[in-house]
Enzyme design. Structure first.
Site, mmCIF file in Angstrom:
data_model
loop_
_atom_site.group_PDB
_atom_site.id
_atom_site.type_symbol
_atom_site.label_atom_id
_atom_site.label_comp_id
_atom_site.label_asym_id
_atom_site.label_seq_id
_atom_site.Cartn_x
_atom_site.Cartn_y
_atom_site.Cartn_z
ATOM 1 C CB CYS A 182 -0.802 1.097 8.697
ATOM 2 S SG CYS A 182 -0.334 2.671 9.299
ATOM 3 C CB CYS A 195 1.857 -3.259 17.311
ATOM 4 S SG CYS A 195 3.580 -2.757 17.224
ATOM 5 C CB CYS A 217 2.024 7.121 3.879
ATOM 6 S SG CYS A 217 2.250 5.886 5.156
ATOM 7 C CB CYS A 229 -0.673 -2.520 13.895
ATOM 8 S SG CYS A 229 -0.070 -2.203 12.234
ATOM 9 C CB CYS A 257 4.936 -5.521 10.283
ATOM 10 S SG CYS A 257 6.022 -4.742 11.496
ATOM 11 C CD GLU A 293 -2.635 -0.596 2.757
ATOM 12 O OE1 GLU A 293 -3.217 -1.584 3.181
ATOM 13 O OE2 GLU A 293 -2.493 0.455 3.407
HETATM 14 N N1 SAH Z 1 6.385 0.249 11.967
HETATM 15 C C1 SAH Z 1 6.541 1.640 12.144
HETATM 16 C C2 SAH Z 1 5.978 2.465 11.007
HETATM 17 C C3 SAH Z 1 4.671 2.016 10.441
HETATM 18 S S1 SAH Z 1 3.256 2.174 11.484
HETATM 19 C C4 SAH Z 1 5.954 2.080 13.469
HETATM 20 O O1 SAH Z 1 5.280 1.281 14.116
HETATM 21 O O2 SAH Z 1 6.218 3.197 13.862
HETATM 22 C C5 SAH Z 1 3.031 3.944 11.476
HETATM 23 C C6 SAH Z 1 2.202 4.459 12.645
HETATM 24 O O3 SAH Z 1 0.825 4.072 12.519
HETATM 25 C C7 SAH Z 1 2.685 3.928 13.996
HETATM 26 O O4 SAH Z 1 2.790 4.966 14.934
HETATM 27 C C8 SAH Z 1 1.597 2.955 14.331
HETATM 28 O O5 SAH Z 1 1.565 2.735 15.696
HETATM 29 C C9 SAH Z 1 0.358 3.625 13.767
HETATM 30 N N2 SAH Z 1 -0.795 2.740 13.642
HETATM 31 C C10 SAH Z 1 -0.819 1.420 13.378
HETATM 32 N N3 SAH Z 1 -2.089 0.948 13.380
HETATM 33 C C11 SAH Z 1 -2.893 1.998 13.648
HETATM 34 C C12 SAH Z 1 -4.301 2.150 13.792
HETATM 35 N N4 SAH Z 1 -5.122 1.139 13.644
HETATM 36 N N5 SAH Z 1 -4.788 3.392 14.091
HETATM 37 C C13 SAH Z 1 -3.941 4.434 14.231
HETATM 38 N N6 SAH Z 1 -2.597 4.358 14.085
HETATM 39 C C14 SAH Z 1 -2.072 3.151 13.816
HETATM 40 FE FE1 SF4 Z 2 4.637 -3.196 12.516
HETATM 41 FE FE2 SF4 Z 2 2.232 -2.093 12.749
HETATM 42 FE FE3 SF4 Z 2 3.761 -2.356 14.882
HETATM 43 FE FE4 SF4 Z 2 4.428 -0.544 12.999
HETATM 44 S S1 SF4 Z 2 2.573 -0.519 14.292
HETATM 45 S S2 SF4 Z 2 5.771 -2.012 14.043
HETATM 46 S S3 SF4 Z 2 3.738 -1.630 11.171
HETATM 47 S S4 SF4 Z 2 2.906 -4.034 13.659
#
Ligand code: SAH
Ligand code: SF4
Length: 357
Positions: free
Chosen positions: A341, A116, A105, A119, A112, A92
Site C-alpha cells: 500500500c 504505523c 482495492c 507502512c 494516513c 492509488e
Molecule cells: N488503514 C487500514 C486499511 C489500509 S492498510 C488498516 O490499517 O487496516 C491495509 C492492510 O495492509 C493493513 O492490514 C496494513 O497493516 C497492511 N499493510 C500496510 N503496509 C504493509 C506492508 N508493507 N506489507 C504488508 N502489508 C501491509
Molecule cells: Fe494507515 Fe498504513 Fe497504518 Fe493502515 S497500515 S492505518 S494505511 S499507516
C-alpha cells in the site's frame, strides 16, 4: 465553484435533490442507470433525460474528477492505477484477479495519520479525506478499464485496504458503501466487500450498529500491548482490551466472521510465543474469526523490518492451527509492481519532487 461528483450521492440524496429542483422522482433511477449500468461519462449521453434536467445536472455536478496518471501491470494480472485528483493529489487503486472474481482495492484518504511503523502510506501525513464520489469513481474507472477490454468482466469484490484509515473518514466511507452496494448502483454484494481498520474501537461499534452485511477486517499485527504499541502507535489510544471488547460487540450484533490481519515481521512478531498469545487472545471467538497471515512487503523507508522466513511463517501458522484458530497465509499479488500500500504513490511523489527541483 468546484462542482460535486455525482458519484458521491446515494440514490436517496439524488432523488431529494431532483425533487428540490422541481424534477420528477423517477429521474433518479434513470440517471443511475446511465451512470452505473451504461457507465456514460458525459451527462449529454443520457438520452432519455430532458434538456432542462441535463442542464441542471451539468450546472451542479461532474462525472469525471480523476485523471489516470500511471498504470502498472503485473505478470499475475494485478493492475495498479495511480490517479490524479482535481486538486493535484495522487491516489492509488489496485485491481486484482482471483479465481473467485475481480477485486478492487480502494484508497480513502490522501496519506494516513495513523502512521504505523511498517507502512508506506503512513509515511505521509494525511493531507485530506477523499469524498465519497472520489472513492466510488475509483471503482468506476477500473470498471471502465474492464469495459474497454470488451471481455464482459465485472468488478465483483471490493477491499477498502488502500491508502488511509477508512474509519477516520467514516461518513464518506458509508456513502461509498451505500452507492456501490445498491441494487440500482453497481450492485456489488455487501458480502463481497471488506473494510479494513487499524482499530478505531468506537468506530468498530458504530459500524456494528449499521447492520450491513459488509465484512470487517482488523489489523491487529501483535498479540500484546507492548509489541503492538511498538509497531502501531494507535495502540496507545485503543489498546488490545478495548479492541477485543469492540470486536465482541460487533460479533454479538452481526454474527459475521471477522478477519484478523497479522503482518509477519522477521524477529519482531513472528515467534511461536506470539502465535500462542494470539491463539489465547482469540480463543473465545475462534469460530467467528479468521487470521490472515500477511508476508511483509518490504518498504524502502522502513529498513528495520524484513519479511519473515518461510519456516517461521509456517511455524506460526501451525501453532495457530493446533490451537483451533482458523487461519491462512495471504497469497501475494503484484509482487513485481510496488505492491505494498502506498508504495507506487510515494515513489511517484518523489519523482515529481525530483523533477520540480
Ligand atoms: N488503514 C487500514 C486499511 C489500509 S492498510 C488498516 O490499517 O487496516 C491495509 C492492510 O495492509 C493493513 O492490514 C496494513 O497493516 C497492511 N499493510 C500496510 N503496509 C504493509 C506492508 N508493507 N506489507 C504488508 N502489508 C501491509
Ligand atoms: Fe494507515 Fe498504513 Fe497504518 Fe493502515 S497500515 S492505518 S494505511 S499507516
Amino acid at each position: 465553484m468546484v462542482k460535486q461528483s455525482i458519484y458521491g450521492l446515494t440514490i436517496d440524496q439524488l432523488t431529494e435533490w431532483l425533487l428540490e429542483q422541481g424534477q420528477k422522482k423517477y429521474r433518479a433511477e434513470q440517471i443511475w442507470d446511465w451512470l452505473y449500468r451504461k457507465r456514460v461519462t458525459n451527462f449529454s449521453d443520457m438520452k432519455n433525460i430532458n434538456k432542462e434536467c441535463l442542464q441542471l445536472l451539468e450546472e451542479h455536478f461532474t462525472i469525471q474528477t480523476l485523471k489516470q496518471s500511471v498504470k502498472q501491470e503485473s505478470a499475475d494480472g494485478t493492475i495498479k492505477f495511480l490517479f490524479e485528483m482535481q486538486d493535484g493529489n495522487l491516489i492509488e487503486t489496485v485491481l486484482m484477479s482471483f479465481p473467485y472474481g475481480l477485486s478492487v482495492c480502494v484508497t480513502t484518504q490522501v496519506g494516513c495519520n495513523i502512521g504505523c511503523s511498517f507502512c508506506a502510506s503512513g509515511l505521509l501525513r494525511k493531507n485530506r479525506d477523499l469524498n465519497s464520489g472520489e472513492i466510488v469513481e475509483q471503482i468506476m474507472k477500473v470498471q471502465q478499464h474492464l469495459d474497454e477490454k470488451g471481455n464482459d468482466e465485472r468488478v465483483s469484490h471490493i477491499v477498502v485496504m488502500g491508502i488511509g484509515e477508512p474509519f477516520d473518514n467514516y461518513h464518506n466511507l458509508m456513502s461509498f458503501l451505500r452507492v456501490v452496494n445498491h441494487p440500482k448502483g453497481l450492485a456489488i454484494g455487501a458480502r463481497h466487500i471488506t473494510v479494513s481498520t487499524s482499530g478505531l474501537a468506537h468506530k468498530i461499534r458504530d459500524f456494528a450498529d449499521e447492520n450491513l452485511q459488509v465484512n470487517l477486517a482488523l489489523s491487529l499485527h501483535a498479540p500484546n500491548d507492548e509489541l503492538r504499541t511498538q509497531i502501531m502507535k494507535i495502540n496507545k489510544a485503543f489498546p488490545i482490551e478495548k479492541l477485543m471488547a469492540a470486536l465482541d460487540y460487533y460479533l454479538e450484533r452481526n454474527n459475521r466472521r471477522v478477519t484478523i490481519e497479522y503482518i509477519l515481521l522477521k524477529d519482531v512478531n513472528d515467534h511461536v510465543e506470539e502465535a500462542k498469545q494470539l491463539a489465547k487472545l482469540l480463543q473465545d471467538k475462534r469460530h467467528l474469526t479468521y487470521v490472515n497471515l500477511i508476508p511483509y512487503n518490504p518498504v524502502n523507508e522502513h529498513i528495520q523490518y524484513e519479511r519473515s522466513e518461510h519456516k517461521d511463517i509456517m511455524a506460526f501458522y501451525d501453532t495457530l492451527k493446533k490451537n483451533g484458530i482458523q487461519c491462512g497465509v495471504r497469497h501475494e499479488q503484484g509482487a513485481d509492481i510496488d505492491a505494498a500500500c502506498g508504495q507506487l504513490r510515494s515513489k511517484q511523489i518523489k519523482k515529481n519532487q525530483a523533477r520540480a527541483i
